[in-house]
Design a protein around this motif. Sequence first.
Motif, PDB file in Angstrom:
ATOM      1  N   VAL A 101       0.841  -1.197   0.000  1.00 47.41           N
ATOM      2  CA  VAL A 101       0.000   0.000   0.000  1.00 47.41           C
ATOM      3  C   VAL A 101       0.875   1.246   0.000  1.00 47.41           C
ATOM      4  CG1 VAL A 101      -1.553   1.374   1.466  1.00 47.41           C
ATOM      5  CG2 VAL A 101      -2.049  -1.022   1.044  1.00 47.41           C
ATOM      6  N   THR A 102       0.406   2.266  -0.685  1.00 48.62           N
ATOM      7  CA  THR A 102       1.107   3.543  -0.765  1.00 48.62           C
ATOM      8  C   THR A 102       0.115   4.672  -0.490  1.00 48.62           C
ATOM      9  OG1 THR A 102       2.640   2.687  -2.424  1.00 48.62           O
ATOM     10  CG2 THR A 102       2.457   5.047  -2.287  1.00 48.62           C
ATOM     11  N   SER A 103       0.548   5.666   0.219  1.00 51.93           N
ATOM     12  CA  SER A 103      -0.300   6.847   0.409  1.00 51.93           C
ATOM     13  C   SER A 103      -0.368   7.625  -0.896  1.00 51.93           C
ATOM     14  CB  SER A 103       0.255   7.732   1.529  1.00 51.93           C
ATOM     15  OG  SER A 103       1.565   8.158   1.207  1.00 51.93           O
ATOM     16  N   LYS A 107      -1.007  -7.431   8.371  1.00 52.12           N
ATOM     17  CA  LYS A 107       0.219  -8.204   8.631  1.00 52.12           C
ATOM     18  C   LYS A 107       1.107  -8.358   7.395  1.00 52.12           C
ATOM     19  CE  LYS A 107      -1.311  -8.781  12.792  1.00 52.12           C
ATOM     20  NZ  LYS A 107      -0.818  -7.887  13.863  1.00 52.12           N
ATOM     21  N   SER A 108       1.127  -7.361   6.545  1.00 54.50           N
ATOM     22  CA  SER A 108       2.005  -7.397   5.373  1.00 54.50           C
ATOM     23  C   SER A 108       3.451  -7.186   5.814  1.00 54.50           C
ATOM     24  CB  SER A 108       1.610  -6.299   4.380  1.00 54.50           C
ATOM     25  OG  SER A 108       2.519  -6.235   3.307  1.00 54.50           O
ATOM     26  N   LEU A 109       4.355  -7.973   5.243  1.00 56.32           N
ATOM     27  CA  LEU A 109       5.761  -7.905   5.646  1.00 56.32           C
ATOM     28  C   LEU A 109       6.593  -6.995   4.743  1.00 56.32           C
ATOM     29  CD1 LEU A 109       6.380 -11.688   6.485  1.00 56.32           C
ATOM     30  CD2 LEU A 109       5.818  -9.821   8.057  1.00 56.32           C
ATOM     31  N   LEU A 110       6.050  -6.606   3.587  1.00 58.07           N
ATOM     32  CA  LEU A 110       6.796  -5.762   2.658  1.00 58.07           C
ATOM     33  C   LEU A 110       6.838  -4.312   3.140  1.00 58.07           C
ATOM     34  CD1 LEU A 110       5.414  -7.037  -0.773  1.00 58.07           C
ATOM     35  CD2 LEU A 110       7.690  -7.444   0.161  1.00 58.07           C
ATOM     36  N   PRO A 111       7.906  -3.578   2.816  1.00 57.80           N
ATOM     37  CA  PRO A 111       7.916  -2.139   3.125  1.00 57.80           C
ATOM     38  C   PRO A 111       6.773  -1.436   2.390  1.00 57.80           C
ATOM     39  CG  PRO A 111      10.129  -2.914   2.605  1.00 57.80           C
ATOM     40  CD  PRO A 111       9.188  -4.026   2.245  1.00 57.80           C
ATOM     41  N   GLN A 112       6.066  -0.599   3.100  1.00 54.88           N
ATOM     42  CA  GLN A 112       4.928   0.122   2.532  1.00 54.88           C
ATOM     43  C   GLN A 112       5.362   1.529   2.102  1.00 54.88           C
ATOM     44  OE1 GLN A 112       1.984  -1.761   2.394  1.00 54.88           O
ATOM     45  NE2 GLN A 112       3.272  -3.358   3.312  1.00 54.88           N
ATOM     46  N   GLY A 113       4.548   2.172   1.272  1.00 56.03           N
ATOM     47  CA  GLY A 113       4.863   3.525   0.812  1.00 56.03           C
ATOM     48  C   GLY A 113       4.149   4.565   1.653  1.00 56.03           C
ATOM     49  N   LEU A 114       4.580   4.710   2.910  1.00 59.37           N
ATOM     50  CA  LEU A 114       3.846   5.554   3.854  1.00 59.37           C
ATOM     51  C   LEU A 114       4.717   6.631   4.492  1.00 59.37           C
ATOM     52  CD1 LEU A 114       1.839   2.690   5.620  1.00 59.37           C
ATOM     53  CD2 LEU A 114       1.040   4.197   3.782  1.00 59.37           C
ATOM     54  N   GLY A 115       5.721   7.078   3.770  1.00 58.83           N
ATOM     55  CA  GLY A 115       6.645   8.051   4.342  1.00 58.83           C
ATOM     56  C   GLY A 115       6.387   9.485   3.928  1.00 58.83           C
ATOM     57  N   THR A 116       5.130   9.831   3.628  1.00 57.53           N
ATOM     58  CA  THR A 116       4.838  11.155   3.061  1.00 57.53           C
ATOM     59  C   THR A 116       4.412  12.192   4.094  1.00 57.53           C
ATOM     60  OG1 THR A 116       2.579  10.403   2.589  1.00 57.53           O
ATOM     61  CG2 THR A 116       4.195  10.214   0.815  1.00 57.53           C
ATOM     62  N   GLY A 117       4.311  11.807   5.363  1.00 57.31           N
ATOM     63  CA  GLY A 117       3.800  12.726   6.371  1.00 57.31           C
ATOM     64  C   GLY A 117       4.662  13.950   6.611  1.00 57.31           C
TER      65      GLY A 117
END
Length: 344
Positions: free
Chosen positions: A283-285, A304-314
């Motif tokens: 998932v990505t923001s 419980k997804s183990l992959l790095p998500q695209g959530l660094g936009t804050g």
Amino acid sequence: MKANYLHYFLNFKRPSGTSRGVLTTKETWFLVLENEGKKGIGECGLLRSLSIDDRPDYEEKLKWVCENIALGPEMLWNQLLEFPSIQFGVEMAFKSLEAKNKFILFPSEFTEGKSAIPINGLVWMGDKAFMKEQISEKIKAGFRCIKLKIGAIDFQTELDLLKYIRTEFSSKEIELRVDANGAFSFLEAMEKLKKLSEYEIHSIEQPIKQGQWEQMADLCSKTPIPIALDEELIGVSTVTKKQELLQIIKPQFAIFKPSLIGGFMGTQEWVDLVEQNSIGWWVTSALESNVGLNAISQWIFSKKSLLPQGLGTGGLYTNNIESPLVVKNGELRYDPERSWNFKL
């Protein structure tokens, strides 16, 4: 029950480039519900030029939602198929209204501050010096997965940047993802994929523009780098059409932006289908404020997804909503000691 909405513009700390142009502001809308003294907050994260609901009657539809809020989340969701970002805002707002704490939609070890979500460090397009500076910052900040936006500057320069990373770090030390945002033509795509593969790329997002199913299927069947669909999923709203897309293209990965594909319900439909087809996903923001980012983060942790998500936009904005979300050592954390400041 009462409902209203607030229009808000987020300001980027510095212009952020993609193959579709440079962003300086991000428009968003907050949906606020009130019932028996409680409030619920959702975010309708419209993304201009990309969302299918980027249309002149968007605000009119928000007014309609507020006037018909008594229909409830499921009936509203079904009547908002052409407005996926409003679908998500409605889901989020009702979930917030029902919660003990309006910002804790999915209580977990994440919201308790006991667990974190691995995320990728996002490197925006720009000149070589700017992109190299961002790469160095991400590595120093502890990121082990870096995603580079490519396709807007000279391709050889982009390859040089990847070479720079690989000279210093192996694929076991740093995972590299690239996102072309549909910048390649079909005729040039395979040759570029071959050159990119020399740098042990984890995956490439949307190498060609969406809507070219047969061409994308051809690339996915021959690619030396796993291909992840992103924009390709926007506007595909029925389960039948989703199944057809996956069966024709057969991608290696799919990337889900809830604001662009119908919120939690729309994303879950996609998740069920890709897992049935053994396709990886994350998932990505979609550049939401911390309100939307918070909801997405809590939901993905529950999966419980183990992959790095695209959530660094804050941290992109000068005027984001203050929240307990913090990025540390390449992970997104929820710090219960920090408070929300939702004053708009």
